[in-house]
Design a protein around this motif. Structure first.
Motif, PDB file in Angstrom:
ATOM      1  N   SER A   6       5.075  -6.420  10.188  1.00 38.79           N
ATOM      2  CA  SER A   6       6.272  -5.685   9.807  1.00 38.79           C
ATOM      3  C   SER A   6       5.809  -4.334   9.261  1.00 38.79           C
ATOM      4  CB  SER A   6       7.036  -6.466   8.738  1.00 38.79           C
ATOM      5  OG  SER A   6       8.138  -5.722   8.283  1.00 38.79           O
ATOM      6  N   TRP A   7       6.052  -3.282  10.029  1.00 38.39           N
ATOM      7  CA  TRP A   7       5.577  -1.951   9.661  1.00 38.39           C
ATOM      8  C   TRP A   7       6.517  -1.317   8.651  1.00 38.39           C
ATOM      9  CZ3 TRP A   7       0.885  -0.304  11.155  1.00 38.39           C
ATOM     10  CH2 TRP A   7       0.273  -0.987  12.198  1.00 38.39           C
ATOM     11  N   GLN A   8       5.931  -0.650   7.634  1.00 36.06           N
ATOM     12  CA  GLN A   8       6.696   0.048   6.602  1.00 36.06           C
ATOM     13  C   GLN A   8       6.296   1.510   6.590  1.00 36.06           C
ATOM     14  OE1 GLN A   8       5.713  -2.000   3.000  1.00 36.06           O
ATOM     15  NE2 GLN A   8       6.901  -3.798   3.527  1.00 36.06           N
ATOM     16  N   LYS A   9       7.290   2.375   6.506  1.00 34.86           N
ATOM     17  CA  LYS A   9       7.060   3.813   6.461  1.00 34.86           C
ATOM     18  C   LYS A   9       6.607   4.225   5.059  1.00 34.86           C
ATOM     19  CE  LYS A   9       9.783   7.649   8.096  1.00 34.86           C
ATOM     20  NZ  LYS A   9      11.167   8.112   8.292  1.00 34.86           N
ATOM     21  N   SER A  10       5.668   5.129   4.985  1.00 39.24           N
ATOM     22  CA  SER A  10       5.198   5.633   3.707  1.00 39.24           C
ATOM     23  C   SER A  10       6.343   6.240   2.915  1.00 39.24           C
ATOM     24  CB  SER A  10       4.126   6.698   3.932  1.00 39.24           C
ATOM     25  OG  SER A  10       3.862   7.393   2.729  1.00 39.24           O
ATOM     26  N   SER A  11       6.350   6.002   1.617  1.00 38.39           N
ATOM     27  CA  SER A  11       7.392   6.571   0.758  1.00 38.39           C
ATOM     28  C   SER A  11       7.206   8.082   0.579  1.00 38.39           C
ATOM     29  CB  SER A  11       7.391   5.876  -0.605  1.00 38.39           C
ATOM     30  OG  SER A  11       6.150   6.054  -1.242  1.00 38.39           O
ATOM     31  N   TYR A  12       6.061   8.616   0.975  1.00 33.63           N
ATOM     32  CA  TYR A  12       5.800  10.044   0.871  1.00 33.63           C
ATOM     33  C   TYR A  12       6.166  10.802   2.143  1.00 33.63           C
ATOM     34  CZ  TYR A  12       3.452   9.284  -3.543  1.00 33.63           C
ATOM     35  OH  TYR A  12       3.183   8.975  -4.841  1.00 33.63           O
ATOM     36  N   CYS A  13       6.724  10.141   3.107  1.00 34.34           N
ATOM     37  CA  CYS A  13       7.078  10.759   4.379  1.00 34.34           C
ATOM     38  C   CYS A  13       8.426  11.460   4.251  1.00 34.34           C
ATOM     39  CB  CYS A  13       7.143   9.683   5.465  1.00 34.34           C
ATOM     40  SG  CYS A  13       7.558  10.334   7.072  1.00 34.34           S
ATOM     41  N   GLN A  15      11.612  13.727   5.971  1.00 34.91           N
ATOM     42  CA  GLN A  15      12.359  13.713   7.233  1.00 34.91           C
ATOM     43  C   GLN A  15      11.739  14.691   8.226  1.00 34.91           C
ATOM     44  OE1 GLN A  15      14.739  11.616   7.798  1.00 34.91           O
ATOM     45  NE2 GLN A  15      15.488  12.343   9.744  1.00 34.91           N
ATOM     46  N   GLY A  16      11.429  14.219   9.423  1.00 32.14           N
ATOM     47  CA  GLY A  16      10.940  15.079  10.490  1.00 32.14           C
ATOM     48  C   GLY A  16       9.454  15.407  10.439  1.00 32.14           C
ATOM     49  N   GLU A  17       8.744  14.888   9.452  1.00 26.54           N
ATOM     50  CA  GLU A  17       7.312  15.162   9.368  1.00 26.54           C
ATOM     51  C   GLU A  17       6.518  13.989   9.924  1.00 26.54           C
ATOM     52  OE1 GLU A  17       5.908  16.390   5.579  1.00 26.54           O
ATOM     53  OE2 GLU A  17       7.585  17.729   5.238  1.00 26.54           O
ATOM     54  N   ALA A  18       5.245  14.232  10.185  1.00 29.14           N
ATOM     55  CA  ALA A  18       4.359  13.155  10.618  1.00 29.14           C
ATOM     56  C   ALA A  18       4.292  12.113   9.512  1.00 29.14           C
ATOM     57  CB  ALA A  18       2.975  13.703  10.926  1.00 29.14           C
ATOM     58  N   CYS A  19       4.419  10.860   9.887  1.00 23.51           N
ATOM     59  CA  CYS A  19       4.458   9.782   8.907  1.00 23.51           C
ATOM     60  C   CYS A  19       3.329   8.790   9.134  1.00 23.51           C
ATOM     61  CB  CYS A  19       5.784   9.029   8.999  1.00 23.51           C
ATOM     62  SG  CYS A  19       7.189  10.061   8.592  1.00 23.51           S
ATOM     63  N   VAL A  20       3.043   8.047   8.099  1.00 31.37           N
ATOM     64  CA  VAL A  20       2.068   6.973   8.172  1.00 31.37           C
ATOM     65  C   VAL A  20       2.818   5.669   7.967  1.00 31.37           C
ATOM     66  CG1 VAL A  20       0.064   5.943   7.053  1.00 31.37           C
ATOM     67  CG2 VAL A  20       0.185   8.408   7.347  1.00 31.37           C
ATOM     68  N   TYR A  21       2.487   4.678   8.778  1.00 32.62           N
ATOM     69  CA  TYR A  21       3.102   3.356   8.679  1.00 32.62           C
ATOM     70  C   TYR A  21       2.030   2.340   8.326  1.00 32.62           C
ATOM     71  CZ  TYR A  21       7.048   5.571  10.931  1.00 32.62           C
ATOM     72  OH  TYR A  21       8.092   6.401  11.215  1.00 32.62           O
ATOM     73  N   VAL A  22       2.387   1.391   7.472  1.00 33.25           N
ATOM     74  CA  VAL A  22       1.448   0.383   6.997  1.00 33.25           C
ATOM     75  C   VAL A  22       2.043  -0.992   7.245  1.00 33.25           C
ATOM     76  CG1 VAL A  22       0.269  -0.523   4.953  1.00 33.25           C
ATOM     77  CG2 VAL A  22       0.571   1.934   5.224  1.00 33.25           C
ATOM     78  N   ALA A  23       1.204  -1.924   7.680  1.00 34.24           N
ATOM     79  CA  ALA A  23       1.616  -3.312   7.869  1.00 34.24           C
ATOM     80  C   ALA A  23       0.567  -4.219   7.244  1.00 34.24           C
ATOM     81  CB  ALA A  23       1.782  -3.638   9.343  1.00 34.24           C
ATOM     82  N   HIS A  24       1.028  -5.161   6.437  1.00 40.38           N
ATOM     83  CA  HIS A  24       0.130  -6.116   5.803  1.00 40.38           C
ATOM     84  C   HIS A  24       0.228  -7.439   6.554  1.00 40.38           C
ATOM     85  CE1 HIS A  24      -0.398  -3.353   2.455  1.00 40.38           C
ATOM     86  NE2 HIS A  24       0.907  -3.210   2.436  1.00 40.38           N
ATOM     87  N   GLY A  25      -0.901  -8.008   6.888  1.00 38.63           N
ATOM     88  CA  GLY A  25      -0.942  -9.282   7.592  1.00 38.63           C
ATOM     89  C   GLY A  25      -1.925 -10.226   6.937  1.00 38.63           C
ATOM     90  N   PRO A  26      -2.035 -11.416   7.467  1.00 33.90           N
ATOM     91  CA  PRO A  26      -2.928 -12.413   6.864  1.00 33.90           C
ATOM     92  C   PRO A  26      -4.408 -12.047   6.927  1.00 33.90           C
ATOM     93  CG  PRO A  26      -1.994 -13.229   8.918  1.00 33.90           C
ATOM     94  CD  PRO A  26      -1.328 -11.932   8.615  1.00 33.90           C
ATOM     95  N   ALA A  32      -1.018   3.020  10.888  1.00 30.84           N
ATOM     96  CA  ALA A  32      -0.749   3.672  12.174  1.00 30.84           C
ATOM     97  C   ALA A  32       0.162   4.877  11.964  1.00 30.84           C
ATOM     98  CB  ALA A  32      -0.087   2.679  13.133  1.00 30.84           C
ATOM     99  N   GLN A  33       0.310   5.683  13.029  1.00 31.97           N
ATOM    100  CA  GLN A  33       1.207   6.833  12.985  1.00 31.97           C
ATOM    101  C   GLN A  33       2.557   6.527  13.615  1.00 31.97           C
ATOM    102  OE1 GLN A  33      -1.227   9.913  14.849  1.00 31.97           O
ATOM    103  NE2 GLN A  33      -1.335  10.909  12.864  1.00 31.97           N
ATOM    104  N   ARG A  34       2.726   5.328  14.149  1.00 32.22           N
ATOM    105  CA  ARG A  34       3.984   4.952  14.789  1.00 32.22           C
ATOM    106  C   ARG A  34       4.491   3.650  14.194  1.00 32.22           C
ATOM    107  NH1 ARG A  34       3.033   5.141  21.137  1.00 32.22           N
ATOM    108  NH2 ARG A  34       4.681   3.606  20.922  1.00 32.22           N
ATOM    109  N   ALA A  35       5.797   3.515  14.068  1.00 31.24           N
ATOM    110  CA  ALA A  35       6.399   2.333  13.458  1.00 31.24           C
ATOM    111  C   ALA A  35       6.148   1.070  14.263  1.00 31.24           C
ATOM    112  CB  ALA A  35       7.896   2.546  13.284  1.00 31.24           C
ATOM    113  N   ASP A  36       5.877   1.190  15.545  1.00 34.76           N
ATOM    114  CA  ASP A  36       5.633  -0.004  16.360  1.00 34.76           C
ATOM    115  C   ASP A  36       4.140  -0.348  16.431  1.00 34.76           C
ATOM    116  OD1 ASP A  36       4.624   1.976  18.004  1.00 34.76           O
ATOM    117  OD2 ASP A  36       5.971   1.557  19.675  1.00 34.76           O
ATOM    118  N   GLY A  37       3.306   0.442  15.741  1.00 37.51           N
ATOM    119  CA  GLY A  37       1.871   0.188  15.760  1.00 37.51           C
ATOM    120  C   GLY A  37       1.203   0.622  17.042  1.00 37.51           C
TER     121      GLY A  37
END
Length: 67
Positions: A6-13, A15-26, A32-37
């Protein structure tokens, strides 16, 4: 990387800027730079991620103390 993520967008992103997405797994954390990984993904174990976050927070606190 077959684990469901489950990818989460950085809280520092902003609107309209390059964003970082983080997903925590087991098996650790993915960044990643995209919400779909899609595209390049950086994978780190939980200990490395915790150390990174601690270092970022320490640097953020130090920079906020400057006049």
């Amino acid at each position: 990387m077959n684990e469901p993520l489950s990818w989460q967008k950085s809280s520092y992103c902003a609107q309209g800027e390059a964003c970082v997405y983080v997903a925590h797994g087991p098996t650790g954390t993915r960044v990643a730079q995209r919400a779909d990984g899609g595209g390049p993904v950086v994978a780190v174990d939980s200990g490395a991620w915790a150390a990174f976050i601690q270092a970022v927070r320490a640097a953020d606190l130090q920079s906020s103390r400057k006049p």
